[in-house]
Design an enzyme around this catalytic site. Structure first.
Site, PDB file in Angstrom:
ATOM      1  N   ASP A 121      67.622  16.258 -81.551  1.00  0.00           N
ATOM      2  CA  ASP A 121      68.590  15.328 -82.147  1.00  0.00           C
ATOM      3  C   ASP A 121      69.401  14.569 -81.101  1.00  0.00           C
ATOM      4  OD1 ASP A 121      67.864  15.586 -84.801  1.00  0.00           O
ATOM      5  OD2 ASP A 121      69.103  17.369 -85.093  1.00  0.00           O
ATOM      6  N   ASP A 184      62.871  14.709 -89.644  1.00  0.00           N
ATOM      7  CA  ASP A 184      64.071  14.033 -89.140  1.00  0.00           C
ATOM      8  C   ASP A 184      63.830  13.360 -87.787  1.00  0.00           C
ATOM      9  OD1 ASP A 184      64.252  16.416 -90.650  1.00  0.00           O
ATOM     10  OD2 ASP A 184      66.395  16.574 -90.345  1.00  0.00           O
TER      11      ASP A 184
HETATM   12  N1  GLY Z   1      68.862  16.944 -88.937  1.00  0.00           N
HETATM   13  C1  GLY Z   1      69.028  15.864 -89.795  1.00  0.00           C
HETATM   14  C2  GLY Z   1      69.375  16.203 -91.196  1.00  0.00           C
HETATM   15  O1  GLY Z   1      69.868  17.281 -91.511  1.00  0.00           O
HETATM   16  O2  GLY Z   1      69.161  15.367 -92.029  1.00  0.00           O
END
Ligand code: GLY
Length: 406
Positions: A121, A184
């Site tokens: 992320d 994601d």
């Molecule tokens: N890690 C991104 C989400 O929880 O959408």
């Protein structure tokens, strides 16, 4: 010019994305948009003056609190406040936004030194902060920070399986495994596309494309629904499992993951021109649109869960809307309406149900849910910072004032 057997001259072909302008909104939608933009500028100015260089996640008693989140400074959502500030700065030129965004970026840079909390992320953290700063101001220090972040993400690529490792740890079948891949990440890989162009070095793009193709193959199902998580054997690359993750369960269709797919595959198409990514984005978009259309355009936490209890995730709606508007820019003149109208319907439905326009209170969009099975309820139907970010991004797109972040 000869007509075909149905009388269609070649001139009736639709204009391509490059030839056609944006979809023109009907007057009623335009009036709604203009009103929302006015409310946004009033509320965001008051909020930026109050919140400054704090790093918010959700509100308590209508107010943001600094790093009020379990994951601390490294939590994946911490780039969204600077992202909102850069969008507002780009649209208005008001220095209050720029100075707060620069202050938050200084704080986030510490993560590149402490390192341990970082995972895939890192794209969510540094695209809306440092890379946004560089794109808007040309700041060379922000460029270096963005490139440093891109290198850390590239270092997470596993050639055995062709994917970017998501998390740093986690149990599967009772033992610790490292071969995590999640949908994601389609929003993290744009930092690799950016680095490839910035450095003239295609290695970064090769990694991003390899990851996107693995996601296409294993995450997106033939009907346009998606798995959230894949687990690979990180030594051999063998696919092992696809558990349910933040959605209802295995085989379900976590709405926020669906929105990452719509937006993420659109971005991979924009950055590479590879047609199959555009088609995957359309498949996922049409799946989302049909699920939203039968539910008054309000996003549930999972499109494939029992009808009761009803649980909303407004953030998924905001991401879907921003993704659909981005997709609309990539298609021919007679396809734009499908994606643009769907985006407007989601935004208007969520505005009517979830938005708080009181400038004395922090956060705009209520009704965000972090994951389906939340025993405490503290992460269910609450304001979450990325709901506000994608709402603002969608409004800026519609107003023609967006700073491109991804
Ligand atoms: N890690 C991104 C989400 O929880 O959408």
């Amino acid at each position: 010019m000869a007509n075909d057997i149905f009388g269609n001259p070649e001139l009736t072909r639709q204009k391509t994305a490059a030839e056609s302008g944006p979809y023109v909104l009907p007057p009623e939608d335009q009036a709604w948009l203009d009103e929302v933009y006015e409310k946004l500028t009033v509320k965001m100015k008051a909020e930026a003056e109050r919140v400054g260089t704090m790093i918010p996640y959700t509100t308590r008693d209508g107010k943001y609190h600094d790093l009020d989140v379990q994951g601390g400074l490294g939590f994946w959502t911490n780039g969204f406040w600077p992202g909102m500030l850069w969008q507002m700065y780009s649209a208005t030129g008001d220095e209050v936004y720029r100075s707060a965004a620069e202050g938050v970026e200084e704080r986030l840079k510490e993560l590149l030194v402490t390192y341990d909390s970082l995972d895939h992320d890192i794209g969510f953290l540094f695209l809306p902060s440092s890379v946004a700063n560089y794109r808007k101001t040309g700041n060379p220090e922000s460029r270096r920070t963005g490139l440093h972040a891109a290198n850390i993400l590239a270092g997470r690529f596993n050639p055995a399986g062709n994917y970017i490792r998501a998390w740093n740890n986690g149990l599967w079948a009772g033992h610790e495994v490292s071969g995590w891949m999640i949908i994601d990440c389609m929003m993290n890989i744009p930092i690799l596309y950016w680095a490839a162009k910035e450095l003239g070095d295609p290695r970064y793009e090769h990694i991003a494309v390899a990851h996107a193709k693995t996601a296409q193959k294993y995450i997106v199902r033939p009907d346009g629904s998606c798995n959230h998580i894949l687990i690979f054997d990180s030594k051999t690359g063998e696919f092992l499992d696809n558990p349910g993750g933040q959605g209802y369960g295995s085989g379900s269709s976590w709405t926020r993951g669906q929105s990452w797919a719509v937006y993420g595959f659109t971005l991979s198409y924009i950055h590479t021109g590879e047609e199959s990514f555009l088609n995957t984005a359309k498949l996922c978009a049409q799946y989302c649109i049909s699920n939203l259309a039968v539910n008054d355009w309000l996003p549930l936490v999972d499109y494939r869960a029992p009808e009761e209890p009803v649980k909303y995730d407004s953030t998924a709606g905001m991401i879907t809307a921003a993704g659909l508007l981005t997709l609309a820019d990539q298609v021919g003149e007679y396809e734009k309406g499908l994606y643009t109208k769907a985006a407007i319907r989601i935004l208007r439905a969520c505005d009517a149900k979830f938005c708080n326009w009181d400038p004395a209170q922090d956060s705009i969009v209520d009704g965000g849910t972090f994951f389906y099975h939340d025993p405490t309820g503290t992460n269910t139907e609450v304001p979450i910072i990325y709901g506000d970010y994608y709402f603002i991004e969608a409004i800026m797109k519609l107003k023609g004032k967006e700073l491109f972040i991804w």
